[in-house]
Scaffold this motif. Structure first.
Motif, PDB file in Angstrom:
ATOM      1  N   ALA A 116       0.755  -1.025   0.082  1.00  0.00           N
ATOM      2  CA  ALA A 116       0.068   0.095   0.008  1.00  0.00           C
ATOM      3  C   ALA A 116       0.896   1.174   0.036  1.00  0.00           C
ATOM      4  O   ALA A 116       0.504   2.293  -0.663  1.00  0.00           O
ATOM      5  CB  ALA A 116      -1.096   0.030   1.166  1.00  0.00           C
ATOM      6  N   LEU A 117       1.945   1.155   0.597  1.00  0.00           N
ATOM      7  CA  LEU A 117       2.756   2.474   0.872  1.00  0.00           C
ATOM      8  C   LEU A 117       3.428   2.708  -0.504  1.00  0.00           C
ATOM      9  O   LEU A 117       3.707   3.638  -0.999  1.00  0.00           O
ATOM     10  CB  LEU A 117       4.038   2.180   2.019  1.00  0.00           C
ATOM     11  N   ILE A 118       3.952   1.689  -1.069  1.00  0.00           N
ATOM     12  CA  ILE A 118       4.476   1.569  -2.408  1.00  0.00           C
ATOM     13  C   ILE A 118       3.789   2.270  -3.447  1.00  0.00           C
ATOM     14  O   ILE A 118       3.898   2.952  -4.286  1.00  0.00           O
ATOM     15  CB  ILE A 118       5.241   0.219  -2.875  1.00  0.00           C
ATOM     16  N   PHE A 119       2.571   1.667  -3.493  1.00  0.00           N
ATOM     17  CA  PHE A 119       1.263   1.960  -4.381  1.00  0.00           C
ATOM     18  C   PHE A 119       1.110   3.622  -4.225  1.00  0.00           C
ATOM     19  O   PHE A 119       0.707   4.382  -5.247  1.00  0.00           O
ATOM     20  CB  PHE A 119       0.278   1.288  -4.058  1.00  0.00           C
ATOM     21  N   ILE A 120       0.915   4.064  -3.029  1.00  0.00           N
ATOM     22  CA  ILE A 120       0.502   5.312  -2.872  1.00  0.00           C
ATOM     23  C   ILE A 120       1.673   6.528  -2.944  1.00  0.00           C
ATOM     24  O   ILE A 120       1.394   7.558  -3.713  1.00  0.00           O
ATOM     25  CB  ILE A 120      -0.080   5.374  -1.278  1.00  0.00           C
ATOM     26  N   PHE A 121       3.037   6.136  -2.657  1.00  0.00           N
ATOM     27  CA  PHE A 121       3.765   7.030  -2.766  1.00  0.00           C
ATOM     28  C   PHE A 121       4.947   6.948  -3.838  1.00  0.00           C
ATOM     29  O   PHE A 121       5.828   7.794  -3.709  1.00  0.00           O
ATOM     30  CB  PHE A 121       4.749   7.041  -1.198  1.00  0.00           C
ATOM     31  N   LEU A 162      -5.022  -3.260 -12.096  1.00  0.00           N
ATOM     32  CA  LEU A 162      -5.776  -4.445 -11.740  1.00  0.00           C
ATOM     33  C   LEU A 162      -4.932  -5.532 -10.796  1.00  0.00           C
ATOM     34  O   LEU A 162      -5.380  -5.932  -9.999  1.00  0.00           O
ATOM     35  CB  LEU A 162      -6.468  -5.199 -12.863  1.00  0.00           C
ATOM     36  N   TRP A 163      -3.729  -5.765 -11.628  1.00  0.00           N
ATOM     37  CA  TRP A 163      -3.048  -6.932 -10.866  1.00  0.00           C
ATOM     38  C   TRP A 163      -2.283  -6.452  -9.621  1.00  0.00           C
ATOM     39  O   TRP A 163      -2.412  -7.203  -8.750  1.00  0.00           O
ATOM     40  CB  TRP A 163      -1.837  -7.119 -11.761  1.00  0.00           C
ATOM     41  N   PRO A 164      -1.840  -5.246  -9.361  1.00  0.00           N
ATOM     42  CA  PRO A 164      -1.481  -5.044  -8.077  1.00  0.00           C
ATOM     43  C   PRO A 164      -2.750  -4.924  -6.973  1.00  0.00           C
ATOM     44  O   PRO A 164      -2.473  -5.430  -5.785  1.00  0.00           O
ATOM     45  CB  PRO A 164      -0.842  -3.667  -8.233  1.00  0.00           C
ATOM     46  N   LEU A 174      -4.594 -11.160  -2.767  1.00  0.00           N
ATOM     47  CA  LEU A 174      -4.508 -12.436  -2.722  1.00  0.00           C
ATOM     48  C   LEU A 174      -2.972 -12.831  -2.498  1.00  0.00           C
ATOM     49  O   LEU A 174      -2.977 -13.973  -1.739  1.00  0.00           O
ATOM     50  CB  LEU A 174      -4.854 -13.013  -4.194  1.00  0.00           C
ATOM     51  N   MET A 175      -2.109 -12.336  -3.029  1.00  0.00           N
ATOM     52  CA  MET A 175      -0.664 -12.693  -2.975  1.00  0.00           C
ATOM     53  C   MET A 175       0.157 -11.594  -2.878  1.00  0.00           C
ATOM     54  O   MET A 175       0.925 -11.114  -3.843  1.00  0.00           O
ATOM     55  CB  MET A 175      -0.243 -13.555  -4.180  1.00  0.00           C
ATOM     56  N   THR A 205       3.285 -10.220  -5.546  1.00  0.00           N
ATOM     57  CA  THR A 205       3.232  -8.838  -6.154  1.00  0.00           C
ATOM     58  C   THR A 205       4.419  -8.326  -6.046  1.00  0.00           C
ATOM     59  O   THR A 205       4.950  -7.509  -7.030  1.00  0.00           O
ATOM     60  CB  THR A 205       2.026  -8.218  -5.746  1.00  0.00           C
ATOM     61  N   LEU A 206       4.967  -7.998  -4.686  1.00  0.00           N
ATOM     62  CA  LEU A 206       6.131  -7.320  -4.603  1.00  0.00           C
ATOM     63  C   LEU A 206       7.413  -7.873  -5.337  1.00  0.00           C
ATOM     64  O   LEU A 206       8.109  -7.025  -5.920  1.00  0.00           O
ATOM     65  CB  LEU A 206       6.451  -7.133  -2.946  1.00  0.00           C
ATOM     66  N   ALA A 207       7.589  -9.263  -5.248  1.00  0.00           N
ATOM     67  CA  ALA A 207       8.647  -9.660  -5.943  1.00  0.00           C
ATOM     68  C   ALA A 207       8.754  -9.780  -7.329  1.00  0.00           C
ATOM     69  O   ALA A 207       9.754  -9.502  -7.992  1.00  0.00           O
ATOM     70  CB  ALA A 207       8.417 -11.187  -5.655  1.00  0.00           C
ATOM     71  N   TYR A 208       7.342  -9.631  -8.128  1.00  0.00           N
ATOM     72  CA  TYR A 208       7.187  -9.505  -9.477  1.00  0.00           C
ATOM     73  C   TYR A 208       7.524  -8.066  -9.847  1.00  0.00           C
ATOM     74  O   TYR A 208       8.201  -7.685 -10.872  1.00  0.00           O
ATOM     75  CB  TYR A 208       6.017  -9.917 -10.198  1.00  0.00           C
TER      76      TYR A 208
END
Length: 92
Positions: A18-23, A35-37, A43-44, A48-51
């Motif tokens: 969430a922090l990476i997505f926001i900032f 959609l994927w993030p 779910l996983m 998501t972070l590793a990809y």
């Protein structure tokens, strides 16, 4: 700052995601759509972070980067399976 987010990702991957997505635009560079993030958040999250890390670092998910993503998938599946097993033990 990157090391702090990395350590946070291992302990609480959803908060780190969430922090990476926001900032930052880190997830936007790795994924074509949002959609994927969002699905990965629910779910996983470790996968998501590793990809996203593999996509931003190497450009493709091959070699060692693929191994990191596979380990993240196994960790995510283990966390889901472990919580189900502990719920059954509590119930019995």
């Amino acid at each position: 700052m990157g090391c702090l987010i990395g350590c946070l990702a291992l302990v609480t991957p959803r908060i780190a995601l969430a922090l990476i997505f926001i900032f930052s635009t880190y997830l936007g560079r790795a994924y074509d759509t949002a959609l994927w993030p969002v699905l990965g958040f629910f779910l996983m999250p470790l996968t998501t972070l590793a990809y996203a890390w593999a996509g931003n670092t190497n450009g493709t998910v091959t070699g060692v980067y693929l191994a990191v993503v596979v380990v993240a998938v196994l960790l995510d599946l283990g966390l889901v399976g472990g919580s189900g097993a502990s719920a059954r033990r509590r119930r019995d």
